[in-house]
Design a protein around this motif. Structure first.
Motif, mmCIF file in Angstrom:
data_model
loop_
_atom_site.group_PDB
_atom_site.id
_atom_site.type_symbol
_atom_site.label_atom_id
_atom_site.label_comp_id
_atom_site.label_asym_id
_atom_site.label_seq_id
_atom_site.Cartn_x
_atom_site.Cartn_y
_atom_site.Cartn_z
ATOM 1 N N ARG A 492 -19.678 11.989 -60.651
ATOM 2 C CA ARG A 492 -18.506 11.550 -61.395
ATOM 3 C C ARG A 492 -18.016 12.714 -62.253
ATOM 4 O O ARG A 492 -18.815 13.411 -62.890
ATOM 5 C CB ARG A 492 -18.850 10.354 -62.284
ATOM 6 C CG ARG A 492 -19.519 9.202 -61.548
ATOM 7 C CD ARG A 492 -19.881 8.091 -62.527
ATOM 8 N NE ARG A 492 -20.876 7.191 -61.965
ATOM 9 C CZ ARG A 492 -20.604 6.120 -61.223
ATOM 10 N NH1 ARG A 492 -19.334 5.838 -60.960
ATOM 11 N NH2 ARG A 492 -21.570 5.359 -60.749
ATOM 12 N N ASN A 494 -16.506 12.771 -65.101
ATOM 13 C CA ASN A 494 -16.767 12.667 -66.535
ATOM 14 C C ASN A 494 -18.226 12.914 -66.897
ATOM 15 O O ASN A 494 -18.583 12.937 -68.083
ATOM 16 C CB ASN A 494 -16.303 11.312 -67.081
ATOM 17 C CG ASN A 494 -17.040 10.138 -66.434
ATOM 18 O OD1 ASN A 494 -17.963 10.314 -65.646
ATOM 19 N ND2 ASN A 494 -16.602 8.922 -66.777
ATOM 20 N N ALA A 495 -19.085 13.116 -65.873
ATOM 21 C CA ALA A 495 -20.493 13.440 -66.132
ATOM 22 C C ALA A 495 -20.740 14.943 -66.159
ATOM 23 O O ALA A 495 -21.859 15.386 -66.434
ATOM 24 C CB ALA A 495 -21.380 12.787 -65.071
ATOM 25 N N THR A 504 -12.076 11.311 -64.662
ATOM 26 C CA THR A 504 -12.365 10.029 -64.023
ATOM 27 C C THR A 504 -13.869 9.768 -63.948
ATOM 28 O O THR A 504 -14.682 10.694 -63.825
ATOM 29 C CB THR A 504 -11.768 9.995 -62.605
ATOM 30 O OG1 THR A 504 -12.107 8.738 -61.984
ATOM 31 C CG2 THR A 504 -12.350 11.111 -61.744
ATOM 32 N N GLY A 505 -14.221 8.483 -64.011
ATOM 33 C CA GLY A 505 -15.612 8.083 -63.833
ATOM 34 C C GLY A 505 -15.884 7.546 -62.445
ATOM 35 O O GLY A 505 -16.975 7.051 -62.165
#
Length: 733
Positions: A492, A494-495, A504-505
Motif C-alpha cells: 500500500r 501509504n505504508a 492511497t491505502g
C-alpha cells in the motif's frame, strides 16, 4: 512528461579536420605507468554486517587487467603496481590509513613529468559533520574508510584514520605537481536517501550508517547522531549552489592551474546521497564472485573498446546502467574527460585476440568482460590485419572467465570445423556476431503481511503471462530477491516511508527497478496497478500492458550494445535551453543533468561520413513511455539542428533521450521508428536471423523468444547505433 516543440534546420556542412596530436607511441615509450589499488573489506571497528566481499575481487580484477589486458604499447610493470588488500595474490599489505598515505607519498616522490597514475579505491565511504566549519557547502565531510578506522568521538578529530576528501585531494595534488596524469576511480558511496521497498538477496550496499561509526557512551552517541542528522536536515544534499550534482571528493580545481601541473580525471560510483552496490557478476553466471557494480562495468566497457576517451567511457557506463534498468546510483565523471583512456591513440578498436593452442586446448585472452559467453562465435583469421572475408574457419566459446575463454573449432557459415593443428600460427579470433538479449528478468513479489491473497493472485497472473504466447514481451520469472531487471512488490502506498498525506491505502502491484528502491521525492513515483481481488482479468490486462511497455523501453536501451557507428562518422549532441537562462548548454552523455518544467532540449547532429544516415530521436519517460520525436535523413556532410521538446510537470524521475542512427542504402525508404511510440505505464534461442541493425530494431516490437543477433562483416549490412542520454526531471524550485 514532455511536449514537442520541433524547430528544424537541415544544412550542409564541411568535413571536420582533426587537430594534430603528439604521437602516442613516442609518449608511451618515455612515460612510466603506475597504479595504486586499494581494497577494504573487513573493518574490525564496525559490526560484521558492514563488512564487504567485493572490494578484494575488484582489486584482483583491476590488477589482472592492468598487467595483462591494457592495449599496446601501454604497460603497467608489476613493480609499479601497488596492491593494498587482504587475501588477494600480489598484495603488499593491508589498506590501512598509514599504508595508503605512504603509497600515495611514494608515488609523489618517484613520478616524473608525463607519467601516468591510476588510483582505484574500493570499500566503504561515509559522511561526518565537517571538522572545519565552513569547509563544505553542505556541512559534511565525505570520507573513505581504510580498514583501521576507529570510532568517532568528537567533531574536531572526526572518524580516526578515515581519509577525508581534502586529504585525498592534497595527496593527488602532490603527484600532479610533478606533472603526472592521474585517473582516480572511487567505488564507494557516502550516504543514501532512497527507500528500498523489496529486499535484494544478492546485492550489498557499500554504505555505513553514521550511527555505526560513533563511539562513546549512550548519551554521547545520541548527541553525535543528532548533530549529524541536524546537519543533514539543513543541507542541500548532493547538489552544489547551482543545483548541479556534486562529486563526493573535491579534487578538481575551479580556477586556473599551472600548465606544468598534471591533469586529473575522477570517476565516482555514486553521488553523495546515493549508495552503490556489489553483487555477483556477470549476471546469470553460475557461482559468479561479487564485484562492485561500478568497477565491473568500467572494466567490461574498457575491455570491449579500450581506445576511447574518458567521456566516452563514462557514457558507456551510463548506457549499460540504463540497459540493466538501473535508475540508481548515478555515477559522476569529472576532469579532463576528453583525454583518451591511458593516453591511447585514437584508433578503431577491433574485438580480436591471438589464439593460443597448447596441450590440446585453444584459448583466447578475452572473456565475460568482453561480452563473450558460451556459444559466442569468432572467426579464425590468418593475421590481425585480415578481413572477416578471409576467415579460414570459426571458433565457439566453450567456457569463459572474466579475461579468458576456452574455445573450440566449429562448423559455421558453410565452413567445416578445423582441427586444432590446422589453425594457422599467429592466427587471431575476431568476434563474428553481436547478440542482444531482450529477455526481461522479473522478480516475483515477496509475501507481504496482510496482503497474502493479493500476492498469491499476482503470482498466478505472472505464471499465466510467462507461459502465454504473443504477449509482446518475453519475461523470465525468478524468486523474490534474486537478480532481476524488474522487481514486483505488493504493498500500500501509504505504508511507504515518506508517502504523501493523501497516499492511497489500496493494495497495489508496484513495478520497481533492479535496486528495489521506491523514490517518492521530487515528484517521482514508480508505476503501479491497483489490485482488485474480485477482478482478475483487469489485473491480467493492466499487467500485460505494463510489461509490454517496459519490455519495449528496456529493449531499446539494450540495443546500444550493438552500436557500430563511431563518433567520427556521425556526431550527435543534445543541448538544454533553461527556462530562466539564455543560450544552450551541452547535454554531455557522460553526466546526468537535472531538468525542470519549461526547459527545452535541442539536437545537433552531424553526418561526417560519405553515406546517407537516418536519425530517429525518441524520448523514454520515467513511466516507460516512448515518444517518437523526429525522423530525418542526413545526406553526407549534412547537419540537423532541431528544437525538440519542452518538459512539462506531469511526471518526474530518471528519463532518457535516445538517438538511433541507421545507415541508409541508396534509394531506400527512410527509417521511421514511430512504430515504437507508446503510452507510459499507468500509475528458444533463435537462429541467425537478422543481418542488419534495422532488423534488430524491428525485433523490439516483435518480442523475440530470447535474443536478436546481428552478423558482422567487412561490407555487410548497414551500420547502426543507439545513443542514450540520461537525465533526471525534477520539479522547478
Amino acid at each position: 512528461m514532455i511536449k514537442l516543440t520541433r524547430r528544424t534546420l537541415l544544412v550542409g556542412t564541411s568535413a571536420l579536420i582533426a587537430a594534430a596530436t603528439v604521437s602516442f607511441r613516442a609518449l608511451a615509450a618515455s612515460r612510466t605507468y603506475h597504479a595504486l589499488l586499494v581494497a577494504c573489506t573487513e573493518y574490525p571497528a564496525l559490526p560484521q554486517r558492514n563488512w564487504l566481499i567485493g572490494p578484494k575481487n575488484d582489486a584482483g580484477l583491476v590488477h589482472e587487467y592492468l598487467l595483462k589486458n591494457v592495449p599496446d604499447p601501454v604497460r603497467f610493470a608489476p613493480e609499479n603496481v601497488t596492491l593494498l588488500a587482504k587475501d588477494v595474490p600480489g598484495a603488499k599489505g593491508l589498506p590501512t590509513h598509514g599504508a595508503i598515505k605512504a603509497a600515495l607519498a611514494d608515488l609523489a616522490a618517484k613520478v616524473q613529468r608525463d607519467d601516468f597514475v591510476y588510483l582505484h579505491l574500493s570499500g566503504h565511504g561515509a559522511q561526518q559533520p565537517e571538522m572545519v566549519k565552513g569547509d563544505e557547502t553542505d556541512g559534511l565531510d565525505e570520507i573513505f574508510l581504510p580498514v583501521d578506522i576507529e570510532k568517532w568521538v568528537n567533531r574536531d578529530a572526526g572518524v580516526p584514520n578515515a581519509l577525508v576528501d581534502n586529504e585525498i585531494g592534497d595527496a593527488l595534488d602532490a603527484i600532479r605537481d610533478k606533472g603526472a596524469f592521474v585517473w582516480a576511480v572511487f567505488d564507494c558511496c557516502h550516504s543514501g536517501t532512497a527507500t528500498r521497498a523489496v529486499e535484494v538477496d544478492d546485492e550489498l550496499e557499500r554504505k555505513v550508517e553514521f550511527a555505526d561509526l560513533v563511539g562513546g557512551d549512550e548519551a554521547a552517541r545520541a548527541a553525535a547522531v543528532k548533530t549529524y542528522e541536524d546537519t543533514v536536515a539543513s543541507a542541500s544534499r548532493g547538489l552544489d549552489e547551482n543545483g548541479t550534482r556534486k562529486p563526493a571528493f573535491n579534487l578538481t580545481p575551479t580556477g586556473a592551474e599551472p600548465i606544468t601541473k598534471g591533469k586529473l580525471v575522477a570517476f565516482y560510483a555514486a553521488q553523495t546521497v546515493e549508495t552503490t552496490p556489489e553483487m555477483p557478476l556477470p549476471k546469470g553466471t553460475a557461482d559468479a564472485p561479487r564485484f562492485g557494480l561500478f568497477t565491473f562495468t568500467i572494466l567490461s566497457k574498457l575491455a570491449e573498446n579500450p581506445n576511447v576517451t574518458y567521456r566516452q567511457l563514462g557514457q558507456a557506463v551510463l548506457q549499460q546502467y540504463s540497459a540493466d534498468s538501473r535508475t540508481r546510483p548515478t555515477p559522476l565523471f569529472e576532469g579532463e574527460l576528453d583525454a583518451r583512456v591511458f593516453g591511447t591513440d585514437k584508433t578503431e578498436a577491433v574485438m580480436q585476440w591471438p589464439i593460443v593452442v597448447k596441450d590440446g586446448e585453444a584459448t583466447i585472452g578475452a572473456g565475460l568482460l568482453h561480452r563473450l559467453t558460451p556459444g559466442s562465435k569468432l572467426a579464425i583469421l590468418p593475421s590481425a590485419l585480415s578481413s572477416l572475408s578471409d576467415a579460414v574457419g570459426y571458433l565457439e566459446v566453450r567456457s569463459a572467465k572474466n579475461l579468458e575463454s576456452q574455445v573450440k573449432p566449429v562448423e559455421f557459415e558453410n565452413k567445416p570445423a578445423l582441427k586444432l593443428a590446422d589453425i594457422p600460427a599467429n592466427a587471431y579470433a575476431r568476434v563474428a556476431e553481436i547478440a542482444v538479449d531482450y529477455k526481461l528478468t522479473v522478480a516475483r513479489p515477496a509475501a507481504a503481511k496482510e496482503l497474502e491473497k493479493e500476492t498469491t493472485l499476482v503470482n498466478s497472473v505472472l505464471d499465466e503471462l510467462a507461459a502465454a504466447k504473443e504477449t509482446g514481451f518475453n519475461i523470465e520469472l525468478v524468486d523474490p530477491g534474486k537478480s532481476a531487471e524488474l522487481r514486483f512488490a505488493v504493498m500500500r502506498e501509504n505504508a511507504i516511508a515518506g508517502a504523501a498525506g493523501d497516499a492511497t491505502g489500496k493494495p497495489a502491484l508496484w513495478f520497481l527497478p533492479a535496486s528495489g528502491d521506491v523514490t517518492l521525492k521530487d515528484g517521482g513515483k514508480p508505476p503501479l496497478v491497483i489490485i482488485h481481488r474480485d477482478d482478475r482479468q483487469k489485473l491480467v490486462d493492466a499487467t500485460t500492458r505494463n510489461l509490454r511497455t517496459i519490455f519495449r523501453a528496456t529493449g531499446l536501451s539494450r540495443l546500444a550494445a550493438a552500436s557500430d557507428y563511431k563518433p567520427e562518422d556521425v556526431d550527435v549532441q543534445f543541448q538544454v535551453k533553461r527556462l530562466d537562462k539564455d543560450g544552450l548548454e551541452p547535454l554531455q552523455a557522460s553526466v546526468v543533468p537535472r531538468v525542470s518544467p519549461g526547459d527545452e532540449v535541442h539536437v545537433l547532429a552531424k553526418n561526417s561520413s560519405d553515406q546517407l544516415v537516418d536519425i530517429n530521436v525518441l524520448y523514454v519517460g520515467s513511466d516507460y513511455s516512448i515518444t517518437h520525436i523526429v525522423a530525418e535523413r542526413l545526406a553526407p556532410r549534412a547537419t540537423l539542428e532541431e528544437g525538440l521538446l519542452a518538459f512539462t510537470d506531469t511526471s518526474f524521475g530518471m528519463e532518457r533521450m535516445i538517438a538511433v542512427l541507421t545507415e541508409a542504402p541508396p534509394e531506400s525508404e527512410k527509417e521511421d521508428l514511430s512504430f515504437l511510440a507508446q503510452e507510459g505505464v499507468t500509475s528458444i534461442t533463435r537462429g541467425l536471423g537478422p543481418a542488419s541493425f534495422s532488423d534488430m530494431l524491428a525485433d523490439i516490437g516483435m518480442a523475440p523468444p530470447t535474443r536478436s543477433v546481428m552478423r558482422l562483416a567487412d561490407k555487410g549490412g548497414p551500420k547502426g547505433a543507439v545513443m542514450i542520454f540520461p537525465m533526471e526531471t525534477v520539479p522547478r524550485a
